[in-house]
Write an enzyme that holds these catalytic residues in place. Structure first.
Site, PDB file in Angstrom:
ATOM      1  N   SER A  40     -37.211 -42.500-104.311  1.00 42.92           N
ATOM      2  CA  SER A  40     -37.998 -41.408-104.906  1.00 42.92           C
ATOM      3  C   SER A  40     -39.159 -40.926-104.053  1.00 42.92           C
ATOM      4  O   SER A  40     -40.145 -40.401-104.574  1.00 42.92           O
ATOM      5  CB  SER A  40     -38.515 -41.845-106.276  1.00 42.92           C
ATOM      6  OG  SER A  40     -39.043 -43.158-106.242  1.00 42.92           O
TER       7      SER A  40
ATOM      8  N   SER B 288     -22.896 -36.983-108.681  1.00 45.51           N
ATOM      9  CA  SER B 288     -22.601 -35.716-108.014  1.00 45.51           C
ATOM     10  C   SER B 288     -21.258 -35.178-108.476  1.00 45.51           C
ATOM     11  O   SER B 288     -20.352 -35.943-108.840  1.00 45.51           O
ATOM     12  CB  SER B 288     -22.560 -35.930-106.495  1.00 45.51           C
ATOM     13  OG  SER B 288     -21.991 -34.824-105.828  1.00 45.51           O
TER      14      SER B 288
ATOM     15  N   TYR C 202     -17.945 -40.960 -99.727  1.00 43.03           N
ATOM     16  CA  TYR C 202     -19.080 -40.616-100.596  1.00 43.03           C
ATOM     17  C   TYR C 202     -18.600 -40.331-102.015  1.00 43.03           C
ATOM     18  O   TYR C 202     -19.156 -40.847-102.988  1.00 43.03           O
ATOM     19  CB  TYR C 202     -19.800 -39.395-100.025  1.00 43.03           C
ATOM     20  CG  TYR C 202     -20.875 -38.812-100.920  1.00 43.03           C
ATOM     21  CD1 TYR C 202     -22.110 -39.433-101.058  1.00 43.03           C
ATOM     22  CD2 TYR C 202     -20.655 -37.623-101.617  1.00 43.03           C
ATOM     23  CE1 TYR C 202     -23.100 -38.897-101.873  1.00 43.03           C
ATOM     24  CE2 TYR C 202     -21.628 -37.073-102.427  1.00 43.03           C
ATOM     25  CZ  TYR C 202     -22.848 -37.715-102.555  1.00 43.03           C
ATOM     26  OH  TYR C 202     -23.826 -37.176-103.365  1.00 43.03           O
TER      27      TYR C 202
END
Length: 263
Positions: free
Chosen positions: A15, A141, A154
């Site tokens: 983050s 994603s 990925y």
């Protein structure tokens, strides 16, 4: 709208920039306290300083840990306690040819993108259930659903992340704890921005022109007709962190601007 996050404490992996940093900002705006994380001491302290300047009266901490190194993760887990909101955001990505991607690369992606969330959830979920409140959010994603041929390693890790999240949600039955996944679309994160800037420079083009060209070529049907801003992903993450989102559990929510061509 009051998202009822005052007094809640959140940990966000990965983050110091991008989506994770935007989530930290939004949670702090709502009155939560936040623990950020990065793998670099210097970058983590810089992000911590930036947040403290923005929110001088908020409770903000930082823990340095590289999620590719199990020993550093184990040290982090020893000090990470009393967390109400876990945002599993840390991840690595890259383009690679399937036939030349080494076995080690597959394991590295799985270690960072999947095992990070597993280990954090395994540590923090029992206490959430004991307190009868908690939120676990996986930042995944659309590539975990529509896996790109040049990012199969990925996409595999993001699909596994969604499976982990869905399975964990079954452990929360009858409680005020939820586990959800966000399927983000093409987002203009810091890593993407650096890549776009390099390509633009090598082609002697303006960055905005390069951004538009990349979106047109790779995701011409995105409804925003531009990259998604990290804040636009963070807005959904913060809602899912709220007690108001109690009826949303075990879900994969899209913040992809129509990139996934499914109902």
């Amino acid at each position: 709208m009051d998202l009822q996050l005052k007094g809640k404490r959140a940990f966000i992996s990965g983050s110091t920039q991008g989506i994770g940093f935007a989530v930290a900002e939004k949670l702090l705006q709502e009155g939560a306290s936040v623990v950020i994380n990065g793998r670099s001491e210097a970058k983590t302290q810089q992000a911590l300083g930036d947040l403290k300047k923005q929110f001088p009266n908020s409770n903000i901490d930082a823990i340095v840990a590289d999620f590719s190194k199990v020993d550093e993760v184990e040290k982090l887990l020893l000090v990470l306690t009393d967390i109400d909101i876990l945002v599993n955001n840390v991840g690595i990505f890259g383009i690679a040819d399937f036939y030349t991607t080494a076995d080690k690369d597959w394991y590295d992606y799985f270690e960072v993108n999947v095992m990070s969330g597993m280990r954090l959830s395994k540590k923090l979920l029992p206490r959430m259930i004991e307190k009868n409140f908690g939120r676990i959010i996986f930042i995944s994603s659309e590539s975990g659903v529509n896996v790109p041929e040049n990012m199969i390693h990925y996409g595999m890790s993001k699909a596994a992340m969604s499976a982990l999240s869905n399975g964990l949600s079954k452990l929360t039955k009858g409680t005020e704890v939820t586990v959800n996944t966000i399927l983000g679309g093409p987002t203009y994160s810091d890593g993407v921005a650096r890549t776009v800037e390099q390509i633009a420079s090598s082609n002697h083009l303006e960055v905005e022109s390069m951004k538009n060209a990349i979106i047109t070529q790779s995701n011409s049907h995105i409804l925003l007709q531009r990259f998604i801003d990290p804040v636009e992903i963070a807005n959904l993450a913060v809602y899912l962190s709220s007690p108001l989102s109690i009826a949303t559990n075990g879900s994969s929510l899209r913040a992809d601007s129509g990139v996934l061509k499914i109902i």
